[in-house]
Every structure is written in structure tokens, then in C-alpha cells.
Write a protein that holds these residues in place. Structure first.
Motif, PDB file in Angstrom:
ATOM      1  N   CYS A  10       0.852  -1.186   0.000  1.00  0.00           N
ATOM      2  CA  CYS A  10       0.000   0.000   0.000  1.00  0.00           C
ATOM      3  C   CYS A  10       0.889   1.239   0.000  1.00  0.00           C
ATOM      4  O   CYS A  10       1.727   1.404   0.901  1.00  0.00           O
ATOM      5  CB  CYS A  10      -0.910   0.004   1.226  1.00  0.00           C
ATOM      6  SG  CYS A  10      -2.117   1.344   1.251  1.00  0.00           S
ATOM      7  N   GLY A  11       0.727   2.090  -1.007  1.00  0.00           N
ATOM      8  CA  GLY A  11       1.527   3.303  -1.057  1.00  0.00           C
ATOM      9  C   GLY A  11       1.675   3.837  -2.460  1.00  0.00           C
ATOM     10  O   GLY A  11       1.089   3.325  -3.421  1.00  0.00           O
ATOM     11  N   ASP A  12       2.468   4.890  -2.589  1.00  0.00           N
ATOM     12  CA  ASP A  12       2.752   5.524  -3.877  1.00  0.00           C
ATOM     13  C   ASP A  12       3.600   4.571  -4.717  1.00  0.00           C
ATOM     14  O   ASP A  12       4.726   4.224  -4.351  1.00  0.00           O
ATOM     15  CB  ASP A  12       3.501   6.836  -3.632  1.00  0.00           C
ATOM     16  CG  ASP A  12       3.801   7.596  -4.919  1.00  0.00           C
ATOM     17  OD1 ASP A  12       3.677   7.019  -6.011  1.00  0.00           O
ATOM     18  OD2 ASP A  12       4.175   8.780  -4.812  1.00  0.00           O
ATOM     19  N   ASN A  13       3.075   4.150  -5.857  1.00  0.00           N
ATOM     20  CA  ASN A  13       3.784   3.148  -6.662  1.00  0.00           C
ATOM     21  C   ASN A  13       5.140   3.649  -7.163  1.00  0.00           C
ATOM     22  O   ASN A  13       6.068   2.859  -7.338  1.00  0.00           O
ATOM     23  CB  ASN A  13       2.926   2.638  -7.816  1.00  0.00           C
ATOM     24  CG  ASN A  13       2.376   3.741  -8.692  1.00  0.00           C
ATOM     25  OD1 ASN A  13       2.830   4.882  -8.645  1.00  0.00           O
ATOM     26  ND2 ASN A  13       1.388   3.397  -9.506  1.00  0.00           N
ATOM     27  N   ARG A  80       6.926   6.640 -13.741  1.00  0.00           N
ATOM     28  CA  ARG A  80       6.449   5.314 -13.356  1.00  0.00           C
ATOM     29  C   ARG A  80       6.748   4.293 -14.444  1.00  0.00           C
ATOM     30  O   ARG A  80       7.181   3.167 -14.158  1.00  0.00           O
ATOM     31  CB  ARG A  80       4.957   5.379 -13.032  1.00  0.00           C
ATOM     32  CG  ARG A  80       4.700   6.099 -11.710  1.00  0.00           C
ATOM     33  CD  ARG A  80       3.266   6.589 -11.544  1.00  0.00           C
ATOM     34  NE  ARG A  80       3.069   7.104 -10.193  1.00  0.00           N
ATOM     35  CZ  ARG A  80       3.447   8.308  -9.787  1.00  0.00           C
ATOM     36  NH1 ARG A  80       4.042   9.142 -10.638  1.00  0.00           N
ATOM     37  NH2 ARG A  80       3.240   8.706  -8.544  1.00  0.00           N
ATOM     38  N   ASP A 319      -1.034  -0.502  -4.662  1.00  0.00           N
ATOM     39  CA  ASP A 319      -2.099   0.481  -4.820  1.00  0.00           C
ATOM     40  C   ASP A 319      -2.005   1.494  -3.687  1.00  0.00           C
ATOM     41  O   ASP A 319      -1.656   1.137  -2.552  1.00  0.00           O
ATOM     42  CB  ASP A 319      -3.487  -0.170  -4.818  1.00  0.00           C
ATOM     43  CG  ASP A 319      -4.513   0.707  -5.524  1.00  0.00           C
ATOM     44  OD1 ASP A 319      -4.781   0.454  -6.716  1.00  0.00           O
ATOM     45  OD2 ASP A 319      -5.025   1.652  -4.896  1.00  0.00           O
ATOM     46  N   ILE A 320      -2.329   2.733  -3.994  1.00  0.00           N
ATOM     47  CA  ILE A 320      -2.222   3.794  -2.998  1.00  0.00           C
ATOM     48  C   ILE A 320      -3.415   3.805  -2.053  1.00  0.00           C
ATOM     49  O   ILE A 320      -3.366   4.390  -0.980  1.00  0.00           O
ATOM     50  CB  ILE A 320      -2.081   5.167  -3.693  1.00  0.00           C
ATOM     51  CG1 ILE A 320      -1.517   6.201  -2.716  1.00  0.00           C
ATOM     52  CG2 ILE A 320      -3.402   5.607  -4.305  1.00  0.00           C
ATOM     53  CD1 ILE A 320      -1.060   7.485  -3.381  1.00  0.00           C
ATOM     54  N   SER A 321      -4.489   3.119  -2.423  1.00  0.00           N
ATOM     55  CA  SER A 321      -5.712   3.122  -1.623  1.00  0.00           C
ATOM     56  C   SER A 321      -5.710   2.005  -0.580  1.00  0.00           C
ATOM     57  O   SER A 321      -5.665   0.820  -0.932  1.00  0.00           O
ATOM     58  CB  SER A 321      -6.939   2.939  -2.528  1.00  0.00           C
ATOM     59  OG  SER A 321      -8.069   2.602  -1.768  1.00  0.00           O
TER      60      SER A 321
END
Length: 475
Positions: A10-13, A80, A319-321
């Protein structure tokens, strides 16, 4: 590499990709937001979470507003994709799922990063049949761009086997009972073999066209299968293709045989842009082998992970969510504590967006008794973020104030509800007194006050048990 295998992160890819080692991913598929500037309301299929899904890419500065600037969008995607290129093996493949809003720009961007000569194909996926619009062409397709890191890449040809074999192979071989059809052995395109003679099953045969097979091929095929030649009434030889040896029709770049996830599908998770498992199955089969590592850096509801796990591939999902990460963990049988980077502390939760914060709080109720929990709707909730049986749940991403008590009190009176939960980051003694006041009014109400820390310490469970008893339920 074990630290990265079979992980949900979970976080900024971008920040996560930067930490990955070079050239260890076999296949990467991403399905980023399509730059449609849409905001979706999402209620997950189990009814346990609600989420605002915003397809707007990047917030600008301190305002928190989203940009619709295509240049900002490309600036978001470029680093990215560069990181994805870096982590791909030399034999790796990259699938980028997009649509008409930005596919032309993404194609140019990927050409610059991977190289124009590493573009393999543009897959056109027909996701629906049309919408009967009054004017204009219905847009029923998505685009999937396929790039490879080098000319030596994994490619397993796929076939469409959903065919009527009885119709395609109408004849039955009397000697064996096998179904077959027959095809020409003489073609003008083979004119270089004009007038050449073939000895076929002891017969000397000439053609004015050209033979598809050499004499050596005839001899080899007939030795392997003495029934392979079909003789027409005019005495011309043709070869048999059998139904039990038919792989299917070779898959092209037009994928019109994979429907969208329907509203009644068992795999439906409620995610607004969810892709069907059959789509990912085809991609993973084509560009990876068992034991390979599959990466999805915009993992959403986890379709890529679910398919990769079932097909004996290792996987990494980002995923960031937090809502999406909890969902995909549930989908593949992981405990939420196995999700790397999932916000758990009060400070981490306080930094989430309003709806993500709400989802986390409501999980503390649904995790104990999911059947009793229902959730409000975005923008039209009337002061209700959720329900526990007939008790209102209201969530505030702030210190609870007296006004919050009064708002909940008014909502409870308007909906003729006697019980309510109010959850926030802090609770003052003044607020506690205000909650006590409403309990002594002419129409007494019970408002339970909790902080996020209280939920972690399970202090809300006694209140849930009290409401359960009123409904003759056991938790």
C-alpha cells in the motif's frame, strides 16, 4: 528477491518501484486511471465499504484540487513507466491498459522509453456491444499497448477454442471414428513446384498448380498416419485436419471474445473499472510461465493478483488506496496485517482522505458483525456514514465538537433513531457532557463517542453488544 514476492504493498507506486531491484520482473500489467475526470461512487460487493474513486490523476499544490492538464498527467505517468522499464527483465513484457482519452500520448511516451522497435502490438479489447446513443459512434473498446524490453521475450501463442467443432469438422473417419475436415494440397502460390510429380500412397499424381508439401513431407505424414490423405471424387488428394488435434483459432490483436464483468458475475467486486479475470488470464498465459513474477502497479481490486496466484505465478500488487489493498487481501486470502504499508496507527489514518478514513473506521464495526453493517452514500448521506442495525454511524476526520453532537442529534430525530455512534480523532470533556445531555432529553438518545484509538482497543464492542441484545442477536 523473496522480500518482494507475493506481496501486496500500500503506497505511492513510484516510491515503491524505485526501491525494487533491477531486472527481476517477468511481466508487468497496469490499468491506471484513464484521465476521464470522473468521480465514481463505489460500494464493494460485500456491502462493507464505500469509496470515492477519482480518475483525475494529480492534486495541484496546497489547494487539493485535481488537474485536467494532459501534460501533468503525462508527467505523472513518465517516471512510473521508466521505473517499470528498469525493473523488467530483458525477456520481460509490459502491458499498458488505456482508452481513447490518452492512448496516443501514452504510445509516444512508451516509444521514447522502450524504443519504437520494442512496440509489439496494440490490442483492441471490445468490452461491450454498444449503448444505443442517439448520435455519434459508441465507444466500445479499450486499448492495451504491448512493449517488450528486448527482442528476446516470452511469448506463448494463445488460441480461441470456443468454437463449434462439429460444424468445423463435419466428417467422421470410418477407420478411427475421428472427426476431421480436409484442406487443399495444391496452391498456385506454390507455382515453383509446377508440374512436379508426387507419389502419394502408391499413386503417381501431377498438378498444374504447385504442391503444398514436398515428397519428403508426404512420406513422413503418411508414415505417421496412413489415413491422413483424403481423396476427392475427382481423384485429387487433400490432407485431413482432426478435431482432436485442433488447438483453436489463433488469437489476434482484436479481443472481442472477453466480455466485461457483469453485475451478476461471481467475480464482481463492485470496483468501477474492474477488468475480467479472463482478460488477465490471457495476458499472463501469453507473456509468462509458471514461477515467473507478475507486477501490477495500479492493482485496484486485485484481479491480476488473483489470476497470477491461481496460475502459479509469483506476484506484486501496489495500490495507494488502503481500501483497495484491504479488498485485494481478502480476495486472495491474505490477512490485512500482511499488507505492507497499510496505515494502522492513528497518525497514519489521520493522513488519509476523508472517504479512506471513513472506510477504515467502518471496518472496525463490520469486522465483528459484517451482516449488521450498512453504509451511506457519497454526497447524499444526510449525515449518515453507516448503520449498525438501526444505529447511525457518523465518522469525523477531526476532533469531535459540540456541533457534531447537535448535527447527529438532529439526524437521529429526523430518522427516528435512538442510537448513534460518533467517531473522531479526539473527544473533549465538553463533548462528553453534551452527549450525556441528549440522553436526558424528553426524547432521550444514546450517542456513543469513540476515538480511533478506542476502536483499536475494542472499546466500542460493548456498545455493539448492547445493540445486538436489543435485536436478539449474538455477535
Amino acid at each position: 528477491m523473496n522480500e518482494w514476492e507475493n506481496k501486496i504493498i500500500c503506497g505511492d507506486n513510484l516510491e515503491i518501484l524505485k526501491k525494487m531491484p533491477d531486472e527481476f520482473i517477468d511481466l508487468c500489467y497496469i490499468d491506471p486511471p484513464f484521465f476521464t475526470s470522473k468521480t465514481y461512487e463505489v460500494i464493494w460487493n460485500d456491502g462493507a465499504e464505500i469509496r470515492a474513486f477519482e480518475d483525475r490523476w494529480v492534486k495541484m499544490g496546497e489547494t487539493g484540487r485535481y488537474t485536467k492538464d494532459l501534460n501533468v498527467y503525462l508527467a505523472f505517468m513518465e517516471p512510473r513507466i521508466k521505473e517499470i522499464y528498469r525493473v523488467l527483465k530483458k525477456t520481460g513484457s509490459f502491458y499498458l491498459h488505456c482508452d481513447w482519452h490518452a492512448n496516443a500520448y501514452l504510445r509516444v511516451l512508451c516509444d521514447q522509453i522502450f524504443g519504437y522497435d520494442k512496440f509489439r502490438t496494440e490490442i483492441i479489447w471490445q468490452r461491450s456491444k454498444g449503448h444505443s446513443l442517439a448520435k455519434g459512434f459508441d465507444i466500445v473498446t479499450d486499448t492495451i499497448l504491448l512493449y517488450t524490453k528486448s527482442n528476446e521475450y516470452i511469448y506463448n501463442q494463445q488460441y480461441n477454442c470456443n468454437l463449434d467443432l462439429d460444424k468445423r469438422f463435419p466428417y467422421i473417419e470410418k477407420e478411427t471414428g475421428r472427426r476431421f475436415n480436409h484442406y487443399t494440397l495444391e496452391k498456385s502460390s506454390n507455382i515453383k513446384n509446377n508440374d512436379k510429380v508426387r507419389i502419394i500412397q502408391g499413386k503417381k499424381v501431377e498438378t498444374n498448380l504447385g504442391w503444398v508439401w514436398t515428397q519428403e513431407t508426404f512420406d513422413k505424414k503418411i508414415k505417421e498416419n496412413p489415413y491422413i490423405i483424403y481423396w476427392t471424387e475427382n481423384g485429387r488428394p487433400r490432407y485431413k485436419l482432426y478435431a482432436d488435434e485442433y488447438k483453436g483459432k489463433k488469437i489476434s490483436n482484436l479481443w472481442d471474445d472477453i466480455p466485461m464483468v457483469s453485475s451478476t458475475s461471481k467475480e464482481r467486486m463492485g470496483y468501477p473499472t474492474q477488468k475480467p479475470e479472463s482478460l488477465l488470464t490471457r495476458i499472463i498465459k501469453t507473456s509468462s510461465n509458471e514461477g515467473d513474477i507478475v507486477l501490477d502497479a495500479f492493482c485496484g481490486c486485485g484481479t491480476t493478483l488473483a489470476v497470477a496466484k491461481r496460475m502459479n505465478r509469483r506476484f506484486i500488487g501496489i495500490d495507494i488506496s488502503p481500501t483497495a489493498c484491504r479488498l485485494m487481501a481478502k480476495r486472495i486470502g491474505y490477512n490485512i496485517h500482511e499488507v505492507i504499508g497499510l496505515p494502522m496507527t492513528t497518525d497514519e489514518i489521520a493522513n488519509l482522505s476523508g472517504y479512506e478514513f471513513q472506510n477504515v473506521v467502518l471496518q472496525f464495526f463490520s469486522s465483528y458483525n459484517p451482516e449488521a453493517v450498512k453504509f451511506g452514500q457519497i454526497g447524499v448521506d444526510g449525515g449518515v456514514d453507516g448503520w449498525y442495525y438501526d444505529a447511525i454511524i457518523q465518522v469525523k476526520k477531526s476532533k469531535i465538537s459540540i456541533n457534531h453532537i447537535k448535527e447527529l442529534e438532529a439526524t437521529m430525530y429526523s430518522k427516528n433513531v435512538k442510537y448513534g455512534f460518533l467517531v473522531g480523532l479526539e473527544i473533549s470533556s465538553v463533548v462528553v457532557k453534551e452527549a450525556a445531555r441528549v440522553k436526558t432529553c424528553n426524547m432521550p438518545l444514546s450517542i456513543y463517542l469513540f476515538t480511533y484509538d478506542d476502536l483499536i482497543e475494542k472499546k466500542h464492542v460493548d456498545a455493539m453488544i448492547e445493540i445486538n441484545k436489543k435485536h436478539n442477536k449474538v455477535m
